[in-house]
Design an enzyme around this catalytic site. Structure first.
Site, PDB file in Angstrom:
ATOM      1  N   CYS A  66       0.829  -1.200   0.000  1.00 22.67           N
ATOM      2  CA  CYS A  66       0.000   0.000   0.000  1.00 22.67           C
ATOM      3  C   CYS A  66       0.864   1.251   0.000  1.00 22.67           C
ATOM      4  CB  CYS A  66      -0.937   0.008   1.203  1.00 22.67           C
ATOM      5  SG  CYS A  66      -0.062   0.182   2.778  1.00 22.67           S
ATOM      6  N   CYS A  89       3.343   1.621   2.849  1.00 23.10           N
ATOM      7  CA  CYS A  89       4.614   0.902   2.695  1.00 23.10           C
ATOM      8  C   CYS A  89       5.618   1.769   1.951  1.00 23.10           C
ATOM      9  CB  CYS A  89       4.411  -0.398   1.914  1.00 23.10           C
ATOM     10  SG  CYS A  89       3.253  -1.561   2.645  1.00 23.10           S
ATOM     11  N   ASP A 114      11.690  24.872 -33.112  1.00 26.24           N
ATOM     12  CA  ASP A 114      12.879  25.283 -33.846  1.00 26.24           C
ATOM     13  C   ASP A 114      12.644  24.980 -35.328  1.00 26.24           C
ATOM     14  OD1 ASP A 114      15.667  26.070 -34.179  1.00 26.24           O
ATOM     15  OD2 ASP A 114      16.015  23.951 -34.598  1.00 26.24           O
ATOM     16  N   ASP A 146      16.429  19.962 -31.635  1.00 23.52           N
ATOM     17  CA  ASP A 146      17.181  18.750 -31.946  1.00 23.52           C
ATOM     18  C   ASP A 146      17.877  18.162 -30.737  1.00 23.52           C
ATOM     19  OD1 ASP A 146      19.326  20.389 -31.486  1.00 23.52           O
ATOM     20  OD2 ASP A 146      19.992  20.482 -33.568  1.00 23.52           O
ATOM     21  N   ASP A 151      19.924  23.255 -29.393  1.00 29.20           N
ATOM     22  CA  ASP A 151      18.901  24.021 -28.693  1.00 29.20           C
ATOM     23  C   ASP A 151      18.883  23.720 -27.197  1.00 29.20           C
ATOM     24  OD1 ASP A 151      17.811  25.118 -31.165  1.00 29.20           O
ATOM     25  OD2 ASP A 151      17.120  23.093 -31.550  1.00 29.20           O
TER      26      ASP A 151
END
Length: 821
Positions: free
Chosen positions: A96, A99, A514, A714, A718
């Site tokens: 759960c 835990c 871009d 890319d 960038d």
């Protein structure tokens, strides 16, 4: 982590209070004051090094956008500049959300641990730690001391997909055996509990004793896992779901045991002895059934990953000592020459040495059209060879192949947490103690103010509150949806780095694209040819220009030659080739001087271009680059080249707009060329002549307008803008996907994947909210119902199991997600 160059503190790139760019390098600061000190004299700061540190450390610069850390994980401890190690540990015994909280807290208390994140759906912990302070043995011991079982392979080994599956199947078989054993004994217990109503020839005492005999193995063998978990966390003075089940069923069993073995005590007090063995047995059986169904459903959440792993070839045909041999794929080594025949899968990554074929790379890119390959081309493991045979040299094998890296990325992402999981973690940390308090209060109120012989309803309602409140559904609500969503994305060539990125993408309001390499192919091509002299045709102009350009290495020259060859034009041999940097080329073709270049070259060589001014202006306005072609003493025509817009680019932009997103194009090109491309793809807002170092500022400016911004580029040039954006999306090639550091990577380079990723994010977050809503409503409604006596313990156990199964089943609906066509 980066290092503040002024004070030497470790700074998280994602949360740095201040940054500065100096000579193309990004630096991160712990405070604006350090930034101001740096900007006064950057050279002196970098030369002298951080204050108080000797020798000065090397400045670590993040040139790729850093992978986002889910904010829901444990707060990072102060870390030194030492490189952190990361370890993923499979864990058995979690049940759960409580835990998860306990293990994260326990791991975070280990000296040297910087961050710990535990995922219930994948049943794994991911820990970042300082190698000199902590080690894997310490981490495993911390997990073991909490009552859970870390499953780590032997030293220098890794857990394979087969061993993982075998481990899960063994656990499933054990759980199934316990369930059927409990179910087989629970049925007669239920019958015996109704012996008086059914008219069975048994005395009450005999019925009680038979029920005790049948229930005891259910309680202490089939249900032993609950006691084991409760005892383990109890040693640390904490509680979890196992505590609730163990206390609740033990109360019912203990009361029934006393009524069976010492009925006189009850009759002396004026009470009628009653037993609730049926409640204890049915609760354990139903909870085991719920866990069994939950395990089956959770297994289906990782189907996408299993399918990815299954794509790999099992054997490879290699050339060894001049002979062909079939060997297991695990024995292939870098440099081996591998043979692939039609219809076979490429076993590992490599480069073709000889032969030609077309390969189906849809498993990697999502593109259904086969790709032609020849000598020098890269091939990716697990792709399908459609036609010819070829030989290739292996370059990446084992865990280094593109497929293996993708599988690793998906596994890591599925184990991560989105920020929305913080709510669950906070609730889970206090939920179980509150429930125990509510159950005790329920017992006290019923015992004090209930009807005659109030102990019986007080006990039943106490047990019902404990059982109904188990936070299983709460713990599964988020990770199961994340697992299925990220796995589904991988099947469509969308690699999502983390749950945090998946959640952030949902809130985007603007997408910055871009131009070169994103909207366009980044490859020049001849777009138009203008004939200026009689007796010349477009093909003839292209042929003479390409013949002259054969010796050129400039992209424009290569584009002209490529176009001519694709048109099957016979090229003549050129002589006296000379490149004129920035202007064009001169050469001799068939004994005649040929010039291909811009207006400046024509003017220098005294070649008139009268009559072409209007055409050249039109081409330039359309974003094309015009190159004059002169033969002898006259200009015969113009060849115009331009970058090619990608297929589906306009469709991709339209899809983003349909999602309600503003689309912006960002480029370093001149405004005229940028505007031409923008018109072609349907973008209205264009930011042109933006240098790489200024792209991040433009993204920040958009964020300053209140927009949530995604940057699509890319992944390399960038990088600063990708890092600045709320979500960085990289257009990646399959073999390079492991090098991409954006939040999301589109493996095949199809721009339509951007809208698909955002749509998937929205669908996944909607699914998570549905799960959390029902998990919370389930507890909010049914806990009071149990406390008021409207829900008996057996029904509570059934409802608790059903809640977990329903949450996982809802998450599985994401398997049917399909990007808009």
């Amino acid at each position: 982590m980066a290092i503040d160059p002024v004070c030497g503190m470790a700074v998280d790139e994602k949360t740095a209070p201040a940054t500065a760019v100096h000579e193309g390098t990004t630096y991160y600061f712990c405070a604006p004051g350090c930034k101001r000190t740096f900007e006064k004299d950057p050279a002196a700061v970098l030369k002298g090094g951080p204050k108080g540190m000797s020798p000065p450390p090397v400045q670590m610069v993040t040139m790729m956008p850093p992978r986002a850390k889910p904010v829901s994980e444990q707060p990072a401890k102060p870390a030194s500049a030492t490189k952190l190690a990361s370890l993923t540990i499979p864990i058995e015994g979690m049940s759960c959300a409580s835990c998860v909280a306990k293990i994260e807290q326990g791991l975070s208390e280990v000296p040297g641990v910087v961050r710990a994140s535990v995922n219930l759906a994948t049943e794994k912990a991911t820990v970042e730690y300082q190698p000199g302070v902590a080690n894997p043995d310490m981490l495993q011991e911390a997990i073991r001391s909490l009552g859970y079982t870390p499953v780590m392979p032997a030293a220098h080994e890794t857990e394979t997909s087969k061993s993982k599956e075998a481990r899960k199947q063994a656990a499933y078989r054990s759980l199934r055996a316990r369930f059927w054993f409990a179910a087989a004994l629970t049925v007669p217990v239920m019958i015996l509990s109704m012996s008086e109503h059914l008219g069975l020839p048994l005395s009450q005492s005999a019925s009680f004793r038979l029920q005790l005999l049948l229930t005891t193995p259910i309680q202490f063998w089939a249900g032993w896992q609950f006691y084991k978990g409760a005892i383990a966390v109890g040693r640390h003075r904490t509680t979890d779901m196992n505590t609730l089940i163990a206390v609740g069923t033990s109360a019912a069993y203990g009361y029934s045991l006393a009524a069976t073995l010492a009925p006189g005590v009850f009759t002396a007090a004026g009470a009628t002895p009653q037993v609730y063995f049926d409640s204890s047995a049915a609760i354990i059986t139903l909870i085991l059934l719920g866990r069994l169904l939950e395990a089956r459903a959770k297994g289906r959440t990782s189907e996408a990953l299993t399918r990815l792993i299954g794509l790999q070839a099992k054997q490879a045909r290699v050339i060894c000592e001049g002979r062909e041999r079939d060997i297991p794929i695990g024995e292939v080594r870098v440099g081996d020459v591998v043979i692939v025949r039609p219809g076979e899968k490429v076993p590992v990554d490599g480069v073709i040495l000889e032969g030609n074929s077309s390969l189906d790379e849809s498993m990697l890119t999502g593109e259904s059209m086969p790709v032609d390959k020849g000598p020098g081309d890269r091939v990716i493991g697990a792709t399908l060879n459609c036609t010819g045979s070829f030989r290739f040299a292996a370059t990446q094998v084992g865990a280094d192949t593109a497929l293996a890296q993708i599988v690793k990325l998906v596994e890591e992402a599925q184990g991560s947490k989105p920020p929305i999981a913080r709510l669950v973690d906070q609730v889970a940390s206090v939920f179980v103690p509150i429930v125990i308090g509510a159950a005790l209060l329920t017992f006290g109120l019923w015992f004090a103010f209930g009807p005659a012989q109030a102990f019986t309803p007080a006990l039943l309602n106490f047990v019902a509150v404990l059982i109904i409140a188990c936070p299983c559904a709460l713990g599964l609500a988020t990770p199961t949806s994340i697992m299925v969503g990220i796995g589904r994305g991988a099947e469509h060539g969308i690699l999502i780095r983390s749950g945090a990125a998946l959640e952030q993408a949902r809130a985007l309001t603007a997408v910055v694209l871009d131009k070169t390499g994103t909207l366009t192919k980044g490859e020049l091509a001849v777009k138009e040819i203008v004939v200026h002299r009689d007796g010349w045709s477009r093909d003839k102009i292209l042929q003479i220009a390409a013949s002259a350009e054969q010796g050129s290495e400039h992209p424009i020259g290569e584009a002209i030659v490529k176009t001519a060859r694709e048109a099957h034009l016979a090229l003549e041999t050129s002589k006296d080739f000379a490149a004129v940097p920035g202007h064009g080329i001169r050469a001799t073709v068939q004994g005649q001087p040929v010039r291909v270049g811009n207006l400046r070259l024509m003017e220098v060589d005294g070649l008139p271009v009268a009559g072409l001014e209007a055409e050249v202006a039109r081409l330039a306005e359309a974003g094309l680059t015009p190159m004059f072609v002169a033969v002898g003493a006259s200009v015969v025509g113009v060849v115009a080249v331009a970058d090619q817009v990608k297929e589906h680019a306009r469709e991709a932009v339209a899809a983003l707009k349909a999602l309600g997103l503003e689309v912006v194009m960002l480029t370093g090109d001149n405004p005229r060329t940028a505007a031409a491309v923008a018109r072609e793809v349907g973008i209205e807002r264009v930011l042109a002549e933006v240098l790489p170092e200024a792209k991040a500022r433009e993204v920040k400016r958009l964020q300053g307008e209140g927009k949530k911004v995604a940057m699509v580029g890319d992944g390399i040039n960038d990088a600063p803008a990708l890092a600045q954006a709320d979500v960085g999306i990289a257009i990646g090639a399959g073999a390079d996907v492991a090098l991409e550091a954006a939040d999301i990577t589109l493996v095949g380079g199809d721009l339509r994947g951007v809208s698909a990723a955002i749509a998937l994010s929205r669908a996944t977050m909607r699914n998570i909210k549905q799960n959390l809503f029902w998990a919370f409503v389930y507890n909010i409604v049914l806990i009071p119902a149990a406390a008021l006596g409207w829900l008996n313990p057996i029904l509570a156990a059934g409802a608790m199991g059903a809640s977990s199964v329903s949450v996982v089943s809802n998450a599985l609906r994401l398997r049917f997600f399909k990007p808009a066509a």
